[in-house]
Design a protein around this motif. Sequence first.
Motif, PDB file in Angstrom:
ATOM      1  N   GLU A  65       0.831  -1.202   0.000  1.00  0.00           N
ATOM      2  CA  GLU A  65       0.000   0.000   0.000  1.00  0.00           C
ATOM      3  C   GLU A  65       0.868   1.256   0.000  1.00  0.00           C
ATOM      4  OE1 GLU A  65      -3.365   0.367  -0.234  1.00  0.00           O
ATOM      5  OE2 GLU A  65      -3.227  -1.757  -0.736  1.00  0.00           O
ATOM      6  N   TRP A  66       1.907   1.237   0.833  1.00  0.00           N
ATOM      7  CA  TRP A  66       2.776   2.416   0.928  1.00  0.00           C
ATOM      8  C   TRP A  66       3.531   2.642  -0.374  1.00  0.00           C
ATOM      9  CZ3 TRP A  66       3.077   6.719   3.083  1.00  0.00           C
ATOM     10  CH2 TRP A  66       4.274   7.428   3.195  1.00  0.00           C
ATOM     11  N   GLU A  67       4.052   1.580  -0.971  1.00  0.00           N
ATOM     12  CA  GLU A  67       4.802   1.719  -2.208  1.00  0.00           C
ATOM     13  C   GLU A  67       3.930   2.284  -3.325  1.00  0.00           C
ATOM     14  OE1 GLU A  67       6.722  -1.909  -3.232  1.00  0.00           O
ATOM     15  OE2 GLU A  67       7.932  -1.971  -1.417  1.00  0.00           O
ATOM     16  N   LYS A  68       2.665   1.845  -3.372  1.00  0.00           N
ATOM     17  CA  LYS A  68       1.773   2.316  -4.426  1.00  0.00           C
ATOM     18  C   LYS A  68       1.536   3.819  -4.331  1.00  0.00           C
ATOM     19  CE  LYS A  68      -1.567  -0.653  -3.681  1.00  0.00           C
ATOM     20  NZ  LYS A  68      -2.871  -1.350  -3.787  1.00  0.00           N
ATOM     21  N   VAL A  86      12.898   3.276  -5.610  1.00  0.00           N
ATOM     22  CA  VAL A  86      13.619   2.633  -6.704  1.00  0.00           C
ATOM     23  C   VAL A  86      12.808   2.601  -7.989  1.00  0.00           C
ATOM     24  CG1 VAL A  86      15.105   1.220  -5.255  1.00  0.00           C
ATOM     25  CG2 VAL A  86      12.822   0.394  -5.819  1.00  0.00           C
ATOM     26  N   PHE A  87      11.477   2.693  -7.882  1.00  0.00           N
ATOM     27  CA  PHE A  87      10.646   2.621  -9.086  1.00  0.00           C
ATOM     28  C   PHE A  87      10.397   3.992  -9.719  1.00  0.00           C
ATOM     29  CE2 PHE A  87       8.196   1.970  -5.177  1.00  0.00           C
ATOM     30  CZ  PHE A  87       7.416   3.109  -5.133  1.00  0.00           C
ATOM     31  N   HIS A  88      11.045   5.060  -9.182  1.00  0.00           N
ATOM     32  CA  HIS A  88      10.983   6.377  -9.806  1.00  0.00           C
ATOM     33  C   HIS A  88      12.255   6.626 -10.611  1.00  0.00           C
ATOM     34  CE1 HIS A  88       8.273   7.428  -6.214  1.00  0.00           C
ATOM     35  NE2 HIS A  88       7.512   7.328  -7.277  1.00  0.00           N
ATOM     36  N   LYS A  89      12.124   7.289 -11.729  1.00  0.00           N
ATOM     37  CA  LYS A  89      13.288   7.624 -12.544  1.00  0.00           C
ATOM     38  C   LYS A  89      14.057   8.771 -11.886  1.00  0.00           C
ATOM     39  CE  LYS A  89      11.230   6.245 -16.963  1.00  0.00           C
ATOM     40  NZ  LYS A  89      10.830   6.699 -18.325  1.00  0.00           N
ATOM     41  N   PRO A  90      15.388   8.782 -12.015  1.00  0.00           N
ATOM     42  CA  PRO A  90      16.179   9.887 -11.453  1.00  0.00           C
ATOM     43  C   PRO A  90      15.900  11.184 -12.202  1.00  0.00           C
ATOM     44  CG  PRO A  90      17.563   8.431 -12.772  1.00  0.00           C
ATOM     45  CD  PRO A  90      16.236   7.762 -12.661  1.00  0.00           C
ATOM     46  N   LEU A 138      18.068   7.409  -2.772  1.00  0.00           N
ATOM     47  CA  LEU A 138      17.224   6.253  -3.070  1.00  0.00           C
ATOM     48  C   LEU A 138      16.778   5.593  -1.780  1.00  0.00           C
ATOM     49  CD1 LEU A 138      18.869   4.207  -5.980  1.00  0.00           C
ATOM     50  CD2 LEU A 138      16.509   4.984  -5.865  1.00  0.00           C
ATOM     51  N   ILE A 139      15.491   5.279  -1.664  1.00  0.00           N
ATOM     52  CA  ILE A 139      15.029   4.486  -0.537  1.00  0.00           C
ATOM     53  C   ILE A 139      14.045   3.431  -1.010  1.00  0.00           C
ATOM     54  CG2 ILE A 139      15.289   6.433   1.056  1.00  0.00           C
ATOM     55  CD1 ILE A 139      12.229   6.473   1.274  1.00  0.00           C
ATOM     56  N   GLN A 140      13.972   2.377  -0.250  1.00  0.00           N
ATOM     57  CA  GLN A 140      12.929   1.371  -0.426  1.00  0.00           C
ATOM     58  C   GLN A 140      11.849   1.710   0.590  1.00  0.00           C
ATOM     59  OE1 GLN A 140      12.662  -1.189  -2.750  1.00  0.00           O
ATOM     60  NE2 GLN A 140      10.594  -1.278  -1.917  1.00  0.00           N
ATOM     61  N   PRO A 141      10.745   2.326   0.167  1.00  0.00           N
ATOM     62  CA  PRO A 141       9.746   2.795   1.139  1.00  0.00           C
ATOM     63  C   PRO A 141       9.064   1.639   1.852  1.00  0.00           C
ATOM     64  CG  PRO A 141       8.907   3.029  -1.080  1.00  0.00           C
ATOM     65  CD  PRO A 141      10.339   2.601  -1.213  1.00  0.00           C
ATOM     66  N   LYS A 142       9.278   1.602   3.152  1.00  0.00           N
ATOM     67  CA  LYS A 142       8.662   0.550   3.959  1.00  0.00           C
ATOM     68  C   LYS A 142       7.967   1.192   5.143  1.00  0.00           C
ATOM     69  CE  LYS A 142      11.517  -3.309   2.486  1.00  0.00           C
ATOM     70  NZ  LYS A 142      12.423  -4.412   2.886  1.00  0.00           N
ATOM     71  N   MET A 143       7.812   0.436   6.209  1.00  0.00           N
ATOM     72  CA  MET A 143       6.967   0.920   7.285  1.00  0.00           C
ATOM     73  C   MET A 143       7.731   1.691   8.345  1.00  0.00           C
ATOM     74  SD  MET A 143       6.279  -2.849   8.647  1.00  0.00           S
ATOM     75  CE  MET A 143       6.041  -3.306   6.947  1.00  0.00           C
ATOM     76  N   SER A 144       8.969   2.064   8.060  1.00  0.00           N
ATOM     77  CA  SER A 144       9.722   2.825   9.048  1.00  0.00           C
ATOM     78  C   SER A 144       9.509   4.319   8.845  1.00  0.00           C
ATOM     79  CB  SER A 144      11.213   2.489   8.945  1.00  0.00           C
ATOM     80  OG  SER A 144      11.648   2.482   7.616  1.00  0.00           O
TER      81      SER A 144
END
Length: 280
Positions: free
Chosen positions: A79-82, A98-102, A111-117
Amino acid sequence: MNYIEVALNVEPDYSEILVAELGELGFESFVETDEGLLAYIQEGDFDETELQNIVAKYLELTAIAATWKSLERKNWNEEWEKSYEPIEVGNQVRVRAVFHKPDPAFTYDLLIQPKMSFGTGHHETTWLVMNEQLSLPHQGLAIMDVGCGTGILAILGAKLGAVSLLGFDIDEWAVENTVENFEMNELSAETEVFQGTISKVPEGKMFGGILANINRNILLCEIPTYIQHLEPGGWLVTSGFYEVDQPDIEQCAIENGLKKLRSNTRNQWATVVFEKAKIE
Protein backbone atom coordinates in the motif's frame (compact mmCIF):
# COMPACT_ATOMS: atom_id res chain seq x y z
CA MET A 1 4.42 -7.04 14.28
CA ASN A 2 1.44 -6.00 12.13
CA TYR A 3 0.42 -2.43 11.43
CA ILE A 4 -2.94 -0.75 11.84
CA GLU A 5 -4.24 1.28 8.93
CA VAL A 6 -6.71 3.99 9.95
CA ALA A 7 -8.85 5.50 7.19
CA LEU A 8 -10.18 8.97 8.01
CA ASN A 9 -12.94 10.46 5.89
CA VAL A 10 -12.50 14.19 6.36
CA GLU A 11 -12.20 17.42 4.37
CA PRO A 12 -8.68 18.11 2.99
CA ASP A 13 -8.40 21.32 5.04
CA TYR A 14 -8.10 19.20 8.19
CA SER A 15 -5.45 16.77 6.95
CA GLU A 16 -2.40 18.66 8.25
CA ILE A 17 -3.71 19.21 11.76
CA LEU A 18 -4.84 15.57 11.96
CA VAL A 19 -1.36 14.41 10.92
CA ALA A 20 0.04 16.46 13.80
CA GLU A 21 -2.51 15.06 16.27
CA LEU A 22 -1.99 11.47 15.18
CA GLY A 23 1.79 11.88 15.16
CA GLU A 24 1.57 12.60 18.87
CA LEU A 25 -0.21 9.25 19.33
CA GLY A 26 2.60 7.33 17.62
CA PHE A 27 1.32 7.15 14.05
CA GLU A 28 4.35 6.90 11.79
CA SER A 29 3.29 7.53 8.21
CA PHE A 30 0.42 9.15 6.35
CA VAL A 31 -1.08 9.07 2.87
CA GLU A 32 -3.56 11.67 1.61
CA THR A 33 -6.51 10.21 -0.32
CA ASP A 34 -9.53 11.57 -2.19
CA GLU A 35 -11.60 10.78 0.91
CA GLY A 36 -9.20 12.19 3.46
CA LEU A 37 -6.24 10.44 5.08
CA LEU A 38 -4.68 7.03 5.70
CA ALA A 39 -2.58 6.76 8.86
CA TYR A 40 -0.32 3.89 9.94
CA ILE A 41 0.77 2.79 13.41
CA GLN A 42 2.26 -0.36 14.90
CA GLU A 43 -0.48 -2.61 16.24
CA GLY A 44 0.94 -2.61 19.76
CA ASP A 45 0.88 1.20 19.89
CA PHE A 46 -2.69 1.59 18.65
CA ASP A 47 -5.19 2.93 21.19
CA GLU A 48 -8.79 2.90 19.93
CA THR A 49 -9.98 5.23 22.69
CA GLU A 50 -7.39 7.90 21.87
CA LEU A 51 -8.35 7.77 18.20
CA GLN A 52 -12.05 8.08 19.01
CA ASN A 53 -11.30 11.05 21.25
CA ILE A 54 -9.65 12.86 18.35
CA VAL A 55 -12.58 12.03 16.04
CA ALA A 56 -15.04 13.35 18.65
CA LYS A 57 -13.00 16.54 19.01
CA TYR A 58 -13.17 17.32 15.28
CA LEU A 59 -16.81 16.30 14.93
CA GLU A 60 -17.57 19.67 16.50
CA LEU A 61 -15.88 21.33 13.51
CA THR A 62 -16.47 19.13 10.47
CA ALA A 63 -17.82 15.82 9.22
CA ILE A 64 -15.28 13.10 10.09
CA ALA A 65 -15.35 9.32 10.37
CA ALA A 66 -12.66 6.74 11.09
CA THR A 67 -12.32 3.03 10.35
CA TRP A 68 -9.33 0.80 10.85
CA LYS A 69 -7.94 -2.61 10.02
CA SER A 70 -4.85 -4.69 10.70
CA LEU A 71 -2.36 -5.09 7.87
CA GLU A 72 0.30 -7.73 7.51
CA ARG A 73 3.74 -6.37 6.91
CA LYS A 74 3.88 -7.20 3.22
CA ASN A 75 0.44 -5.71 2.58
CA TRP A 76 1.42 -2.50 4.38
CA ASN A 77 4.49 -2.22 2.18
CA GLU A 78 2.44 -2.75 -0.96
CA GLU A 79 0.00 0.00 0.00
CA TRP A 80 2.78 2.42 0.93
CA GLU A 81 4.80 1.72 -2.21
CA LYS A 82 1.77 2.32 -4.43
CA SER A 83 1.23 5.77 -2.93
CA TYR A 84 4.83 6.88 -2.34
CA GLU A 85 5.83 10.05 -4.20
CA PRO A 86 9.31 11.60 -4.41
CA ILE A 87 10.19 14.28 -1.86
CA GLU A 88 12.00 17.44 -2.89
CA VAL A 89 13.94 19.83 -0.66
CA GLY A 90 14.39 23.01 -2.66
CA ASN A 91 16.12 22.25 -5.92
CA GLN A 92 18.96 20.31 -4.31
CA VAL A 93 17.61 17.12 -2.69
CA ARG A 94 15.24 14.55 -4.16
CA VAL A 95 14.28 11.43 -2.20
CA ARG A 96 12.83 8.79 -4.50
CA ALA A 97 11.90 5.14 -4.47
CA VAL A 98 13.62 2.63 -6.70
CA PHE A 99 10.65 2.62 -9.09
CA HIS A 100 10.98 6.38 -9.81
CA LYS A 101 13.29 7.62 -12.54
CA PRO A 102 16.18 9.89 -11.45
CA ASP A 103 15.94 13.62 -12.10
CA PRO A 104 19.31 15.17 -13.04
CA ALA A 105 18.01 18.64 -12.12
CA PHE A 106 18.68 17.82 -8.44
CA THR A 107 22.16 17.86 -6.91
CA TYR A 108 21.54 15.01 -4.46
CA ASP A 109 19.62 11.90 -5.50
CA LEU A 110 18.62 9.73 -2.51
CA LEU A 111 17.22 6.25 -3.07
CA ILE A 112 15.03 4.49 -0.54
CA GLN A 113 12.93 1.37 -0.43
CA PRO A 114 9.75 2.79 1.14
CA LYS A 115 8.66 0.55 3.96
CA MET A 116 6.97 0.92 7.28
CA SER A 117 9.72 2.82 9.05
CA PHE A 118 9.38 6.48 9.94
CA GLY A 119 11.40 9.02 7.97
CA THR A 120 10.49 8.59 4.31
CA GLY A 121 10.74 12.36 3.91
CA HIS A 122 7.03 13.11 3.89
CA HIS A 123 6.93 14.17 7.52
CA GLU A 124 7.60 17.86 8.13
CA THR A 125 10.47 17.25 10.55
CA THR A 126 12.40 15.01 8.13
CA TRP A 127 12.15 17.73 5.49
CA LEU A 128 13.23 20.35 8.02
CA VAL A 129 16.35 18.42 9.05
CA MET A 130 17.41 17.74 5.45
CA ASN A 131 16.97 21.43 4.67
CA GLU A 132 19.29 22.35 7.57
CA GLN A 133 21.86 19.74 6.56
CA LEU A 134 22.40 21.54 3.27
CA SER A 135 24.00 24.48 5.09
CA LEU A 136 26.00 22.51 7.65
CA PRO A 137 29.57 21.19 7.21
CA HIS A 138 29.73 17.42 6.62
CA GLN A 139 32.99 16.97 4.73
CA GLY A 140 35.26 14.51 6.53
CA LEU A 141 32.98 14.20 9.57
CA ALA A 142 31.60 11.24 11.49
CA ILE A 143 27.81 11.59 11.71
CA MET A 144 25.37 9.95 14.14
CA ASP A 145 21.70 9.53 13.19
CA VAL A 146 19.57 9.05 16.31
CA GLY A 147 16.35 7.12 15.60
CA CYS A 148 17.41 6.63 12.00
CA GLY A 149 14.07 5.42 10.53
CA THR A 150 14.87 4.84 6.86
CA GLY A 151 18.37 6.30 7.23
CA ILE A 152 17.82 9.09 4.70
CA LEU A 153 19.27 11.79 6.94
CA ALA A 154 22.49 9.80 7.27
CA ILE A 155 22.46 9.07 3.53
CA LEU A 156 22.25 12.79 2.78
CA GLY A 157 25.07 13.28 5.27
CA ALA A 158 27.25 10.88 3.29
CA LYS A 159 26.41 12.60 0.02
CA LEU A 160 27.42 15.89 1.65
CA GLY A 161 30.85 14.46 2.49
CA ALA A 162 30.59 12.56 5.79
CA VAL A 163 33.13 9.72 5.98
CA SER A 164 31.50 7.70 8.76
CA LEU A 165 27.85 7.02 9.64
CA LEU A 166 26.32 5.50 12.75
CA GLY A 167 22.57 4.98 12.81
CA PHE A 168 20.34 3.28 15.35
CA ASP A 169 16.65 2.79 16.02
CA ILE A 170 14.54 0.81 18.48
CA ASP A 171 12.45 -0.61 15.61
CA GLU A 172 14.05 -3.70 14.04
CA TRP A 173 12.32 -3.01 10.72
CA ALA A 174 13.77 0.50 10.66
CA VAL A 175 17.25 -0.96 11.20
CA GLU A 176 16.68 -3.48 8.42
CA ASN A 177 15.41 -0.74 6.09
CA THR A 178 18.34 1.57 6.90
CA VAL A 179 20.86 -1.15 6.06
CA GLU A 180 19.04 -1.82 2.79
CA ASN A 181 18.94 1.88 1.90
CA PHE A 182 22.62 2.38 2.73
CA GLU A 183 23.46 -0.44 0.34
CA MET A 184 21.21 0.89 -2.43
CA ASN A 185 22.90 4.29 -2.32
CA GLU A 186 26.38 2.72 -2.63
CA LEU A 187 27.82 5.02 0.01
CA SER A 188 31.57 5.48 0.25
CA ALA A 189 31.34 6.30 3.96
CA GLU A 190 31.89 3.68 6.62
CA THR A 191 28.53 2.63 8.03
CA GLU A 192 27.21 0.97 11.18
CA VAL A 193 23.57 0.38 12.11
CA PHE A 194 22.20 -1.26 15.25
CA GLN A 195 18.91 -1.78 17.07
CA GLY A 196 18.81 0.10 20.36
CA THR A 197 19.24 3.54 21.89
CA ILE A 198 22.01 6.05 22.58
CA SER A 199 22.97 3.99 25.64
CA LYS A 200 24.57 1.40 23.32
CA VAL A 201 26.94 3.91 21.72
CA PRO A 202 30.40 3.24 23.20
CA GLU A 203 31.71 5.81 25.66
CA GLY A 204 34.27 8.02 23.98
CA LYS A 205 32.92 7.53 20.45
CA MET A 206 32.77 11.04 19.01
CA PHE A 207 30.98 12.70 16.12
CA GLY A 208 31.32 15.98 14.26
CA GLY A 209 27.57 16.12 13.67
CA ILE A 210 24.50 14.54 15.28
CA LEU A 211 21.05 14.28 13.72
CA ALA A 212 18.28 13.78 16.29
CA ASN A 213 14.80 13.76 14.77
CA ILE A 214 12.98 12.05 17.65
CA ASN A 215 10.42 13.74 19.90
CA ARG A 216 10.34 16.29 22.68
CA ASN A 217 10.57 13.95 25.67
CA ILE A 218 13.41 11.82 24.33
CA LEU A 219 15.37 14.93 23.34
CA LEU A 220 15.00 16.49 26.76
CA CYS A 221 16.23 13.26 28.33
CA GLU A 222 19.08 12.52 25.92
CA ILE A 223 20.56 15.87 24.85
CA PRO A 224 23.15 15.74 27.68
CA THR A 225 24.26 12.33 26.38
CA TYR A 226 24.45 13.56 22.77
CA ILE A 227 26.76 16.33 23.94
CA GLN A 228 29.13 13.76 25.46
CA HIS A 229 29.53 12.26 21.98
CA LEU A 230 29.85 15.60 20.15
CA GLU A 231 33.25 16.92 19.11
CA PRO A 232 34.13 20.49 20.12
CA GLY A 233 32.82 22.72 17.35
CA GLY A 234 30.41 20.00 16.25
CA TRP A 235 26.74 20.56 15.45
CA LEU A 236 23.51 19.00 16.69
CA VAL A 237 20.27 19.17 14.69
CA THR A 238 17.15 18.53 16.77
CA SER A 239 13.63 18.05 15.46
CA GLY A 240 10.50 15.97 16.00
CA PHE A 241 8.64 18.50 18.15
CA TYR A 242 6.12 21.31 17.75
CA GLU A 243 6.88 25.04 17.76
CA VAL A 244 5.34 25.32 21.24
CA ASP A 245 7.95 22.87 22.55
CA GLN A 246 10.90 24.71 21.04
CA PRO A 247 11.67 26.84 24.14
CA ASP A 248 12.02 23.69 26.27
CA ILE A 249 14.45 22.13 23.78
CA GLU A 250 16.50 25.31 23.54
CA GLN A 251 16.66 25.73 27.30
CA CYS A 252 17.84 22.14 27.79
CA ALA A 253 20.55 22.46 25.14
CA ILE A 254 21.79 25.85 26.33
CA GLU A 255 21.86 24.74 29.98
CA ASN A 256 24.10 21.86 28.85
CA GLY A 257 26.58 24.19 27.16
CA LEU A 258 25.37 24.32 23.56
CA LYS A 259 24.94 27.48 21.50
CA LYS A 260 21.87 27.95 19.31
CA LEU A 261 22.80 28.63 15.68
CA ARG A 262 19.33 28.91 14.13
CA SER A 263 15.84 27.43 13.97
CA ASN A 264 13.12 26.87 11.41
CA THR A 265 9.46 25.81 11.34
CA ARG A 266 7.12 24.13 8.88
CA ASN A 267 3.40 23.64 9.49
CA GLN A 268 3.76 23.97 13.28
CA TRP A 269 6.75 21.58 13.48
CA ALA A 270 10.18 22.90 14.45
CA THR A 271 13.88 22.21 14.16
CA VAL A 272 16.75 23.85 16.05
CA VAL A 273 20.47 23.67 15.22
CA PHE A 274 23.03 23.92 18.02
CA GLU A 275 26.82 24.03 18.19
CA LYS A 276 29.25 22.80 20.82
CA ALA A 277 31.90 25.32 21.82
CA LYS A 278 35.34 24.90 20.29
CA ILE A 279 38.36 24.38 22.51
CA GLU A 280 40.43 27.57 22.62
